[in-house]
Design a protein around this motif. Structure first.
Motif, PDB file in Angstrom:
ATOM      1  N   TYR A 161       0.834  -1.192   0.000  1.00 45.82           N
ATOM      2  CA  TYR A 161       0.000   0.000   0.000  1.00 45.82           C
ATOM      3  C   TYR A 161       0.871   1.245   0.000  1.00 45.82           C
ATOM      4  CZ  TYR A 161      -3.784  -3.155   1.439  1.00 45.82           C
ATOM      5  OH  TYR A 161      -4.691  -4.178   1.499  1.00 45.82           O
ATOM      6  N   GLN A 162       0.339   2.312  -0.605  1.00 42.82           N
ATOM      7  CA  GLN A 162       1.037   3.596  -0.646  1.00 42.82           C
ATOM      8  C   GLN A 162       0.095   4.670  -0.127  1.00 42.82           C
ATOM      9  OE1 GLN A 162       2.282   4.829  -4.537  1.00 42.82           O
ATOM     10  NE2 GLN A 162       3.666   6.400  -3.775  1.00 42.82           N
ATOM     11  N   THR A 163       0.582   5.521   0.757  1.00 45.99           N
ATOM     12  CA  THR A 163      -0.250   6.576   1.326  1.00 45.99           C
ATOM     13  C   THR A 163      -0.102   7.857   0.523  1.00 45.99           C
ATOM     14  OG1 THR A 163       1.510   7.286   2.828  1.00 45.99           O
ATOM     15  CG2 THR A 163      -0.007   5.596   3.626  1.00 45.99           C
ATOM     16  N   THR A 164      -1.122   8.707   0.608  1.00 39.54           N
ATOM     17  CA  THR A 164      -1.097  10.023  -0.019  1.00 39.54           C
ATOM     18  C   THR A 164      -1.142  11.057   1.094  1.00 39.54           C
ATOM     19  OG1 THR A 164      -3.508  10.011  -0.219  1.00 39.54           O
ATOM     20  CG2 THR A 164      -2.251   9.216  -2.100  1.00 39.54           C
ATOM     21  N   GLY A 165      -0.150  11.926   1.112  1.00 42.51           N
ATOM     22  CA  GLY A 165      -0.028  12.862   2.217  1.00 42.51           C
ATOM     23  C   GLY A 165      -1.136  13.892   2.279  1.00 42.51           C
ATOM     24  N   ALA A 196      -0.390  -0.340  11.615  1.00 39.74           N
ATOM     25  CA  ALA A 196       1.023  -0.202  11.259  1.00 39.74           C
ATOM     26  C   ALA A 196       1.370   1.250  10.937  1.00 39.74           C
ATOM     27  CB  ALA A 196       1.360  -1.104  10.080  1.00 39.74           C
ATOM     28  N   ILE A 197       0.449   1.945  10.249  1.00 42.49           N
ATOM     29  CA  ILE A 197       0.678   3.357   9.929  1.00 42.49           C
ATOM     30  C   ILE A 197       0.655   4.195  11.208  1.00 42.49           C
ATOM     31  CG2 ILE A 197      -0.323   5.363   8.780  1.00 42.49           C
ATOM     32  CD1 ILE A 197       0.954   3.592   6.780  1.00 42.49           C
ATOM     33  N   LYS A 198      -0.292   3.893  12.080  1.00 41.45           N
ATOM     34  CA  LYS A 198      -0.486   4.696  13.284  1.00 41.45           C
ATOM     35  C   LYS A 198       0.676   4.536  14.264  1.00 41.45           C
ATOM     36  CE  LYS A 198      -3.886   3.317  15.700  1.00 41.45           C
ATOM     37  NZ  LYS A 198      -5.293   3.046  16.085  1.00 41.45           N
ATOM     38  N   THR A 199       1.164   3.303  14.424  1.00 40.23           N
ATOM     39  CA  THR A 199       2.229   3.056  15.406  1.00 40.23           C
ATOM     40  C   THR A 199       3.621   3.157  14.807  1.00 40.23           C
ATOM     41  OG1 THR A 199       2.171   0.663  14.991  1.00 40.23           O
ATOM     42  CG2 THR A 199       0.707   1.528  16.701  1.00 40.23           C
ATOM     43  N   GLY A 200       3.747   2.986  13.491  1.00 39.95           N
ATOM     44  CA  GLY A 200       5.061   3.001  12.862  1.00 39.95           C
ATOM     45  C   GLY A 200       5.893   1.785  13.195  1.00 39.95           C
ATOM     46  N   ALA A 201       5.252   0.703  13.655  1.00 40.59           N
ATOM     47  CA  ALA A 201       5.961  -0.520  14.041  1.00 40.59           C
ATOM     48  C   ALA A 201       5.345  -1.706  13.302  1.00 40.59           C
ATOM     49  CB  ALA A 201       5.874  -0.737  15.549  1.00 40.59           C
ATOM     50  N   VAL A 202       6.109  -2.800  13.249  1.00 37.25           N
ATOM     51  CA  VAL A 202       5.635  -4.017  12.598  1.00 37.25           C
ATOM     52  C   VAL A 202       4.464  -4.596  13.404  1.00 37.25           C
ATOM     53  CG1 VAL A 202       6.243  -6.344  11.867  1.00 37.25           C
ATOM     54  CG2 VAL A 202       7.902  -4.483  11.626  1.00 37.25           C
ATOM     55  N   VAL A 203       3.401  -4.927  12.711  1.00 37.78           N
ATOM     56  CA  VAL A 203       2.217  -5.520  13.331  1.00 37.78           C
ATOM     57  C   VAL A 203       2.135  -6.970  12.871  1.00 37.78           C
ATOM     58  CG1 VAL A 203      -0.297  -5.435  13.541  1.00 37.78           C
ATOM     59  CG2 VAL A 203       1.028  -3.313  13.413  1.00 37.78           C
ATOM     60  N   SER A 204       2.248  -7.916  13.804  1.00 35.92           N
ATOM     61  CA  SER A 204       2.315  -9.340  13.463  1.00 35.92           C
ATOM     62  C   SER A 204       1.310 -10.121  14.291  1.00 35.92           C
ATOM     63  CB  SER A 204       3.728  -9.887  13.702  1.00 35.92           C
ATOM     64  OG  SER A 204       3.765 -11.271  13.494  1.00 35.92           O
ATOM     65  N   ILE A 229       9.393   6.772   6.031  1.00 32.64           N
ATOM     66  CA  ILE A 229      10.170   7.726   5.241  1.00 32.64           C
ATOM     67  C   ILE A 229      10.061   9.087   5.917  1.00 32.64           C
ATOM     68  CG2 ILE A 229      10.378   8.894   3.019  1.00 32.64           C
ATOM     69  CD1 ILE A 229       9.303   6.427   1.678  1.00 32.64           C
ATOM     70  N   ASP A 230      11.199   9.650   6.284  1.00 27.64           N
ATOM     71  CA  ASP A 230      11.254  10.964   6.939  1.00 27.64           C
ATOM     72  C   ASP A 230      10.386  11.009   8.191  1.00 27.64           C
ATOM     73  OD1 ASP A 230      12.966  11.855   4.968  1.00 27.64           O
ATOM     74  OD2 ASP A 230      11.349  12.625   3.716  1.00 27.64           O
ATOM     75  N   GLY A 231      10.408   9.932   8.957  1.00 32.06           N
ATOM     76  CA  GLY A 231       9.708   9.919  10.229  1.00 32.06           C
ATOM     77  C   GLY A 231       8.240   9.584  10.169  1.00 32.06           C
ATOM     78  N   SER A 232       7.679   9.385   9.001  1.00 38.66           N
ATOM     79  CA  SER A 232       6.266   9.028   8.878  1.00 38.66           C
ATOM     80  C   SER A 232       6.121   7.854   7.923  1.00 38.66           C
ATOM     81  CB  SER A 232       5.447  10.216   8.368  1.00 38.66           C
ATOM     82  OG  SER A 232       5.907  10.625   7.088  1.00 38.66           O
ATOM     83  N   ALA A 233       5.035   7.109   8.093  1.00 39.94           N
ATOM     84  CA  ALA A 233       4.805   5.915   7.278  1.00 39.94           C
ATOM     85  C   ALA A 233       4.272   6.328   5.912  1.00 39.94           C
ATOM     86  CB  ALA A 233       3.831   4.974   7.977  1.00 39.94           C
ATOM     87  N   ALA A 234       4.990   5.964   4.852  1.00 44.98           N
ATOM     88  CA  ALA A 234       4.582   6.279   3.485  1.00 44.98           C
ATOM     89  C   ALA A 234       3.927   5.098   2.803  1.00 44.98           C
ATOM     90  CB  ALA A 234       5.785   6.736   2.665  1.00 44.98           C
ATOM     91  N   GLY A 235       3.853   3.970   3.479  1.00 43.39           N
ATOM     92  CA  GLY A 235       3.238   2.788   2.885  1.00 43.39           C
ATOM     93  C   GLY A 235       3.345   1.610   3.835  1.00 43.39           C
ATOM     94  N   VAL A 236       2.769   0.489   3.411  1.00 39.47           N
ATOM     95  CA  VAL A 236       2.764  -0.724   4.224  1.00 39.47           C
ATOM     96  C   VAL A 236       2.964  -1.922   3.304  1.00 39.47           C
ATOM     97  CG1 VAL A 236       1.393  -2.217   5.726  1.00 39.47           C
ATOM     98  CG2 VAL A 236       1.240   0.250   5.979  1.00 39.47           C
ATOM     99  N   VAL A 237       3.847  -2.829   3.731  1.00 38.45           N
ATOM    100  CA  VAL A 237       4.005  -4.126   3.061  1.00 38.45           C
ATOM    101  C   VAL A 237       3.283  -5.161   3.925  1.00 38.45           C
ATOM    102  CG1 VAL A 237       5.619  -5.876   2.248  1.00 38.45           C
ATOM    103  CG2 VAL A 237       6.207  -3.454   2.041  1.00 38.45           C
TER     104      VAL A 237
END
Length: 577
Positions: A161-165, A196-204, A229-237
């Motif tokens: 996934y890719q986020t749009t700022g 994952a976007i909210k916490t910036g950590a791996v969710v397993s 990327i630059d301190g914020s989540a720009a996407g999720v694998v």
């Protein structure tokens, strides 16, 4: 005291001594015992044969001890030295330039060397992957290559996934599954709902079952890795795996291998996103967010080549806002800019995805129709855009403003040999549409006018009144309506008093047909080549077009507009509105 005891112990155990020296001391100790045993034997030997036997045994024992010590020393020190050099080189040079540790033994040292070789090969693959994605043109290509790596590592079920700022949305960049319902759709509308976007950590889910409430795929484990990327989540694998014995552990092992590629892709994605943002801003109009003329110039060659390869024409529709200057004078330029921005959005929604819309000038928009752009198709598409604007209500505070557009249509390469000339033809047709009353579509060479309803032929239907007697708005002003006492024409755009008859147009057409017939006859007689005949025909067409442009003529009336004649005006500057 403890430190002193530790140092004494290390000295006695020879822990600080290199392996080859330890083995040398070991061989000296064994040699000492050999000599001691041999000396005792020599003391008790009474015959020369016994003495000779003891000497031979001592000599053979020392030779074997020397060979064994040397072999053991080399089998330990050579691989360790080679591994040490390889590890040191990994931090100092390119992994692609390193060779493998050449060890064929099957012992623990050989196993260690094999692991070092596999690690080095993995680092080489990661290095090559990074170099390849650095040369890719877009983030989409990077995501596709990363997806291929995940598949090769045994992770066939994944989505990126890719986020749009700006809108905080999350769109699917790559998916290996046709069904895109792995997560709750609310996540796509608001990326802040993704854990994952909210916490910036791996969710397993392998560490904590059902950890994410937005994951909606039953009977599957999932691991979501954010792309920071630059301190914020720009996407999720996101990687999933069906439930099964041992599959969770295996999924974590394979994903740990994939993490190396993900970490290398993140800085490349950051650079690509910045580059794409700068590129997008350079070819987008700041006010309307549609493409600008620079973008049209950049894609002109490829667009024409594609049209020629497909043997399909390009339709050009030049749109101009009617009476925008009056709106600016009445409501201010900020309102005019707001209407331009909203009008661009209306036009964009009225065209197809394959069509290109460009802000060509201050209040002019050019629509390039790439598929099915042939005569009626051009007029239909252009009139659809005109009708969409006419039916749209522009809300400015408590005021509703109605706008219309005039459209000039031309076709490449039918009407011109170059795209720039064809745009000029469309602009000429737009000028005729302006002169003919506005809010209409005119096809170059101004012989086809769209059957539209204008304010002069039929007044707009009034709104249904509310119970309080109002019509729902405080002020409704059609942009193309004029105050009492004013005419519909701009100053300097009065109709000419003289115009040639329709017979002159027909005579010009007959003359062109005669020129074409003469050229074909010359080709049949062998007096001209096909290229020369084509050049002669083009010259005749250009001469006729030049004569048509310098002499005002009456255009053919549209049969769908009874009683209304469309006049071709003399070449005067276009109206400012």
């Amino acid at each position: 005291m403890v430190e002193l005891i530790r140092r004494v112990t290390d000295g006695l155990m020879l822990r600080n001594m290199p392996i080859n020296r330890r083995l040398a001391l070991f061989s000296l100790g064994v040699s000492f015992w050999f000599l001691a045993i041999g000396g005792i034997g020599l003391i008790h030997a009474y015959h020369a044969i016994e003495l000779l036997g003891i000497v031979i045994c001592l000599t053979l024992a020392h030779v074997l001890l020397f060979l064994f010590t040397r072999s053991l020393t080399r089998s330990l020190t050579d691989p360790i030295d080679s591994i040490s050099r390889q590890i040191r080189s990994l931090t100092e040079s390119d992994p692609d330039t390193l060779g493998e540790v050449d060890i064929s033994s099957k012992d623990e040292i050989g196993e260690l060397a094999g692991r070092i070789n596999r690690l080095q090969e993995s680092l080489r693959d990661v290095s090559r992957f990074k170099r390849v994605i650095e040369e890719d043109d877009s983030t989409r290509e990077v995501y596709q290559r990363l997806s291929g790596v995940l598949t090769d590592l045994g992770l066939p079920y994944h989505q990126i996934y890719q986020t749009t700022g700006e809108t905080h949305e999350m769109r699917l960049a790559v998916s290996t599954d046709d069904s895109q319902d792995w997560c709750n759709p609310v996540v796509l509308a608001d990326c802040g709902q993704c854990r994952a976007i909210k916490t910036g950590a791996v969710v397993s889910s392998t560490t904590y079952p059902r950890i994410c409430q937005q994951f909606s795929r039953p009977n599957h484990e999932h691991i979501c890795t954010p792309l920071i990327i630059d301190g914020s989540a720009a996407g999720v694998v996101q990687v999933i795996e069906p439930f099964g014995p041992g599959r969770a552990v295996d999924l974590e092992i394979r994903l740990e291998q994939a993490q190396r590629y993900i970490r290398e892709a993140i800085p490349v994605l950051a650079a690509k996103r910045i580059s794409e943002g700068l590129r997008e801003s350079s070819v987008r109009d700041n006010l309307t967010q549609v493409y600008n003329r620079r973008f049209l110039e950049e894609i002109e060659a490829s667009m024409i080549a594609l049209a020629r390869r497909r043997m399909t024409p390009l339709g050009l529709a030049m749109c101009d806002v009617d009476h925008l200057g009056r709106i600016n004078d009445t409501y201010g330029h900020d309102v005019g800019d707001q209407i331009l921005s909203e009008l661009a959005n209306v036009l964009q929604q009225s065209v197809r995805a394959c069509d290109i819309m460009v802000r060509y000038g201050g209040e002019e928009f050019l629509i390039v129709l790439q598929e099915g752009a042939q005569d009626d198709g051009i007029l239909t598409a252009a009139d659809r855009s005109r009708a969409a604007v006419e039916e749209h209500s522009f809300q400015v505070g408590d005021t509703v403003i109605r706008c219309t557009i005039s459209v000039g249509v031309a076709e490449f390469p039918t009407d011109a040999c170059t795209l720039a000339e064809c745009i000029e033809r469309a602009d000429e047709a737009l000028y005729v549409a302006k002169e003919s009353g506005r809010n209409r579509v005119v096809r170059y060479p101004a012989t086809a006018v769209s059957p539209v309803t204008t304010p002069e032929t039929e007044p707009p239907t009034a709104r249904e009144p509310r119970p309080d007697g109002s019509d729902g708005t405080k002020d409704v002003m059609p942009a193309d309506s004029l105050p009492a006492g004013e005419t519909d024409r701009e100053p300097g755009c009065e109709a000419p008093e003289e115009a040639t008859s329709l017979d002159s147009v027909l005579d010009a057409g007959a003359a062109l047909e005669a020129e074409f017939a003469a050229a074909e006859a010359a080709v049949s007689a062998g007096e001209m080549t096909d290229e020369e005949a084509l050049a002669a025909e083009l010259a005749a067409v250009e001469a006729a077009a030049l004569a048509d442009a310098t002499a005002p003529v009456d255009a053919v009336p549209d049969p769908t507009l009874p009683g209304e004649d469309l006049e071709m005006r003399e070449a005067t500057p276009p109206p400012s509105g």
